[in-house]
Motif scaffolding. Structure first.
Motif, PDB file in Angstrom:
ATOM      1  N   ASP A 121       3.388  13.836   3.171  1.00  0.00           N
ATOM      2  CA  ASP A 121       4.319  12.721   3.368  1.00  0.00           C
ATOM      3  C   ASP A 121       3.753  11.483   2.657  1.00  0.00           C
ATOM      4  OD1 ASP A 121       6.446  11.274   4.243  1.00  0.00           O
ATOM      5  OD2 ASP A 121       5.608  10.866   6.231  1.00  0.00           O
ATOM      6  N   ILE A 122       4.672  10.721   2.106  1.00  0.00           N
ATOM      7  CA  ILE A 122       4.238   9.483   1.439  1.00  0.00           C
ATOM      8  C   ILE A 122       4.969   8.315   2.058  1.00  0.00           C
ATOM      9  CG2 ILE A 122       4.186   8.208  -0.749  1.00  0.00           C
ATOM     10  CD1 ILE A 122       4.147  11.021  -2.087  1.00  0.00           C
ATOM     11  N   GLN A 123       4.242   7.293   2.412  1.00  0.00           N
ATOM     12  CA  GLN A 123       4.897   6.122   3.006  1.00  0.00           C
ATOM     13  C   GLN A 123       4.629   4.866   2.199  1.00  0.00           C
ATOM     14  OE1 GLN A 123       4.010   5.560   7.109  1.00  0.00           O
ATOM     15  NE2 GLN A 123       5.141   7.391   7.738  1.00  0.00           N
ATOM     16  N   GLY A 146      -5.161   5.937   1.252  1.00  0.00           N
ATOM     17  CA  GLY A 146      -4.452   4.631   1.183  1.00  0.00           C
ATOM     18  C   GLY A 146      -4.659   4.041  -0.207  1.00  0.00           C
ATOM     19  N   ILE A 147      -3.553   3.819  -0.939  1.00  0.00           N
ATOM     20  CA  ILE A 147      -3.666   3.355  -2.330  1.00  0.00           C
ATOM     21  C   ILE A 147      -3.247   1.890  -2.426  1.00  0.00           C
ATOM     22  CG2 ILE A 147      -2.933   3.767  -4.718  1.00  0.00           C
ATOM     23  CD1 ILE A 147      -2.095   6.616  -3.718  1.00  0.00           C
ATOM     24  N   LYS A 148      -4.170   1.073  -2.878  1.00  0.00           N
ATOM     25  CA  LYS A 148      -3.822  -0.344  -3.109  1.00  0.00           C
ATOM     26  C   LYS A 148      -3.625  -0.585  -4.598  1.00  0.00           C
ATOM     27  CE  LYS A 148      -5.265  -2.843   0.866  1.00  0.00           C
ATOM     28  NZ  LYS A 148      -6.427  -3.258   1.633  1.00  0.00           N
ATOM     29  N   GLU A 196       0.840  -1.188   0.000  1.00  0.00           N
ATOM     30  CA  GLU A 196       0.000   0.000   0.000  1.00  0.00           C
ATOM     31  C   GLU A 196       0.884   1.250   0.000  1.00  0.00           C
ATOM     32  OE1 GLU A 196      -4.063   1.161   2.410  1.00  0.00           O
ATOM     33  OE2 GLU A 196      -2.310   0.541   3.545  1.00  0.00           O
ATOM     34  N   VAL A 197       0.417   2.252  -0.746  1.00  0.00           N
ATOM     35  CA  VAL A 197       1.086   3.558  -0.691  1.00  0.00           C
ATOM     36  C   VAL A 197       0.150   4.487   0.094  1.00  0.00           C
ATOM     37  CG1 VAL A 197       1.981   5.490  -2.049  1.00  0.00           C
ATOM     38  CG2 VAL A 197       2.128   3.172  -2.946  1.00  0.00           C
ATOM     39  N   VAL A 198       0.668   5.053   1.172  1.00  0.00           N
ATOM     40  CA  VAL A 198      -0.184   5.931   1.980  1.00  0.00           C
ATOM     41  C   VAL A 198       0.287   7.374   1.816  1.00  0.00           C
ATOM     42  CG1 VAL A 198      -1.083   6.420   4.290  1.00  0.00           C
ATOM     43  CG2 VAL A 198      -0.506   4.071   3.639  1.00  0.00           C
ATOM     44  N   VAL A 199      -0.659   8.241   1.424  1.00  0.00           N
ATOM     45  CA  VAL A 199      -0.350   9.666   1.249  1.00  0.00           C
ATOM     46  C   VAL A 199      -0.985  10.435   2.406  1.00  0.00           C
ATOM     47  CG1 VAL A 199      -0.461  11.619  -0.347  1.00  0.00           C
ATOM     48  CG2 VAL A 199      -0.602   9.277  -1.223  1.00  0.00           C
ATOM     49  N   TYR A 200      -0.131  11.068   3.187  1.00  0.00           N
ATOM     50  CA  TYR A 200      -0.673  11.910   4.275  1.00  0.00           C
ATOM     51  C   TYR A 200      -0.847  13.325   3.747  1.00  0.00           C
ATOM     52  CZ  TYR A 200       0.307   7.944   7.231  1.00  0.00           C
ATOM     53  OH  TYR A 200       0.293   6.698   7.758  1.00  0.00           O
ATOM     54  N   ARG A 227       6.981   2.617  -6.631  1.00  0.00           N
ATOM     55  CA  ARG A 227       7.745   3.877  -6.741  1.00  0.00           C
ATOM     56  C   ARG A 227       7.103   4.822  -7.752  1.00  0.00           C
ATOM     57  NH1 ARG A 227      12.206   4.572  -4.067  1.00  0.00           N
ATOM     58  NH2 ARG A 227      13.229   2.699  -3.239  1.00  0.00           N
ATOM     59  N   ALA A 228       6.673   4.289  -8.866  1.00  0.00           N
ATOM     60  CA  ALA A 228       6.064   5.125  -9.909  1.00  0.00           C
ATOM     61  C   ALA A 228       4.833   5.835  -9.362  1.00  0.00           C
ATOM     62  CB  ALA A 228       5.701   4.259 -11.113  1.00  0.00           C
ATOM     63  N   VAL A 229       3.997   5.067  -8.647  1.00  0.00           N
ATOM     64  CA  VAL A 229       2.770   5.646  -8.098  1.00  0.00           C
ATOM     65  C   VAL A 229       3.130   6.687  -7.036  1.00  0.00           C
ATOM     66  CG1 VAL A 229       0.727   5.147  -6.706  1.00  0.00           C
ATOM     67  CG2 VAL A 229       1.338   3.650  -8.625  1.00  0.00           C
ATOM     68  N   ALA A 230       4.074   6.350  -6.181  1.00  0.00           N
ATOM     69  CA  ALA A 230       4.480   7.268  -5.112  1.00  0.00           C
ATOM     70  C   ALA A 230       5.021   8.571  -5.707  1.00  0.00           C
ATOM     71  CB  ALA A 230       5.537   6.600  -4.236  1.00  0.00           C
ATOM     72  N   ASP A 231       5.825   8.435  -6.775  1.00  0.00           N
ATOM     73  CA  ASP A 231       6.396   9.618  -7.420  1.00  0.00           C
ATOM     74  C   ASP A 231       5.312  10.530  -7.969  1.00  0.00           C
ATOM     75  OD1 ASP A 231       8.938   9.034  -6.878  1.00  0.00           O
ATOM     76  OD2 ASP A 231       9.510   8.354  -8.896  1.00  0.00           O
TER      77      ASP A 231
END
Lengths: 229, 285
Positions: free
Chosen positions: B149-151, B121-123, B55-59, B135-139
């Motif tokens: 913040d991105i975790q 929260g991105i699944k 999961e990519v979590v974006v705060y 990484r691509a999605v987080a970027d």
């Protein structure tokens, strides 16, 4: 029928097994092929059933040219020939009738035609009573009879016999020879390689003698030549 | 045709030990391949389970209006890698925190302002649960102004990726090696059968049997041995599976299609090994 025209056969090393061999075996003829061991008798027979090809010259067998025929045609030729050997070449784990039936099965004969044909040829060779016997339960002469029955079951136009009596005693030899004469009398040509000269001398049949791969005597040709003179 | 079938089965009757040996070797080769398949299957299932948690979590920056957050939500959903997005508002986060962290219940209830940020929260879809996609999605998400913040667990995602790749490579190598070994073993047993039956083959040729007719019993023999070897391999694999299931851990077994695949693979192995061997050795007799 069977016609050799100026046939040469070289061994892989280059020595000649046959040198300039020409003869013509006519339909229904009986002929001996004589000569010492290594004279080329078996080579002549193997060229007829296309186990080998001539190095030079032409071998014609009932419309087949074995010099140029493709490999896939060879079975067609062999179905028209009957072949027997000194060592019988029977399957030891099968009965006499199974050995004979094997030749029909292996050529894809229909199963309902096999039984009657097997009975007919076993009767013809005088072994109807021993159809269920295994080769080891038969005498040498009887085994050769089974082999002859197997060779006859496809109704060949010629029976090629490579020293058929070579392993047999005198009595069995006479019996087998008589059988081959009977086969010939019913219309099948017989070409018999042998070094049993007594048999040859005492028979009225044609004999072709080979020495070091060459025909040194052919009674038919010699008779023709004499007649021509 | 009946002679072909009879000849094929005759070799089983005449040389039972040789036939059983070749079935066992095919069975064993396929068993090892199958065993690896079983490990891979369970590994894959386990990885899928773990992968679901990638999961990519974006705060979001405090004070980001909910409308902006929902627009971002819609935007992210259109990413090709994304399976689902879960918006957690600051209030929801607080409620969750209170529920989950009971020791701090008092602390959270005393707060005048909510210290927690809202988050997305991105699944990711199954095929994209790897380091690169994460990484691509987080970027891309980090380009949003309101992303504070991105975790994402980049370390363990990389490890997961490596393990999966190593497993796949070992599977292919071991599988290929054993397939090759079983082809050689089947080939050798067929060769022995051909030598053993040289006399019969010679007689068949003499009476005018065609090459394909002579070959057929051997091919049939190879196919039957391959099928029996495949069945034996499935049986052995099932025994191992039962053993593991009872003593070690809950595992899964092959589905019907996998079982059929193993048997089909055995048949294929038997067939090609005999084609290969017959072509090579039949000429010699």
């Amino acid at each position: 029928m069977i016609k050799f025209t100026r046939v040469f056969k070289a061994y892989p090393k280059g020595d000649l097994a046959l040198k300039d061999v020409s003869f013509h075996l006519r339909k229904g003829e009986f002929a001996f092929l004589t000569g010492h061991s290594g004279a080329g008798k078996s080579t002549v027979l193997s060229l007829i059933h296309a186990e080998r090809k001539p190095t030079e010259g032409e071998v014609r067998v009932s419309g087949f040219n074995t010099t140029s025929m493709p490999r896939r045609e060879i079975p067609k030729l062999r179905r028209r020939l009957g072949i027997v050997f000194q060592d019988f070449r029977l399957l030891e784990d099968r009965t006499a009738e199974e050995n004979v039936a094997f030749a029909l099965e292996a050529t894809g004969a229909r199963s309902n035609t096999i039984g009657p044909k097997v009975v007919r040829v076993l009767t013809q060779v005088g072994l109807a009573g021993k159809a269920k016997a295994f080769p080891k339960e038969l005498s040498g002469g009887e085994r050769q009879r089974v082999a002859i029955a197997r060779a006859l079951v496809n109704d060949p136009f010629v029976l090629l016999a490579d020293e058929p009596t070579g392993n047999l005693d005198q009595r069995a030899t006479r019996g087998i020879f008589k059988l081959l004469e009977d086969v010939n009398a019913s219309g099948t040509a017989v070409l018999m390689a042998t070094h049993n000269l007594d048999l040859v001398k005492n028979s009225p049949y044609r004999s072709i003698e080979l020495e070091h791969g060459e025909i040194v005597f052919d009674s038919v040709v010699d008779a023709d030549q004499e007649a021509a003179r | 045709m009946s002679l072909v079938i009879r000849e094929a089965f005759l070799s089983f009757r005449r040389a039972p030990s040789l036939s059983i040996l070749s079935i066992i070797t095919i069975g064993f080769a396929l068993f090892v391949v199958g065993l690896f398949g079983l490990v891979a299957l369970n590994f894959k299932e386990a990885l899928e389970e773990v992968g679901e948690r990638v999961e990519v979590v974006v705060y979001l920056t405090r004070g980001t209006p909910e409308t902006v957050a929902l627009a971002a939500y819609d935007d992210i959903l259109t990413f090709p890698e994304v399976e689902s997005v879960d918006f957690v508002s600051a209030d929801e986060a607080l409620v969750e925190a209170r529920e989950q962290l009971t020791e701090f219940q008092g602390l959270y209830s005393d707060l005048a302002t909510n210290p927690l940020p809202s988050s997305l929260g991105i699944k990711l879809k199954p095929g994209f649960r790897n380091e690169e996609s994460v990484r691509a999605v987080a970027d891309r998400v980090s380009g949003f102004r309101f992303a504070e913040d991105i975790q994402f667990g980049d370390d363990w995602i990389a490890t997961l990726d490596r393990v999966r790749n190593i497993a796949a490579i070992i599977g292919l190598v071991v599988g290929a090696a054993f397939a090759l070994a079983s082809i050689m073993i089947i080939g050798t047993t067929i060769r022995m059968t051909i030598i053993q039956r040289a006399r019969e083959i010679g007689i068949m040729r003499l009476v005018g049997a065609t090459d394909s007719f002579i070959r057929m019993p051997f091919l049939l023999e190879g196919v039957v041995k391959g099928a029996l070897g495949g069945v034996a391999a499935v049986g052995l694999n099932y025994a191992v599976f039962e053993l593991v299931n009872r003593t070690l851990l809950q595992a899964s077994f092959f589905g019907t299609e996998h079982i059929l695949l193993i048997v089909a693979f055995g048949i294929l192995l038997g067939f090609f090994a005999s084609v290969f061997s017959v072509r090579r050795h039949l000429r010699a007799v």
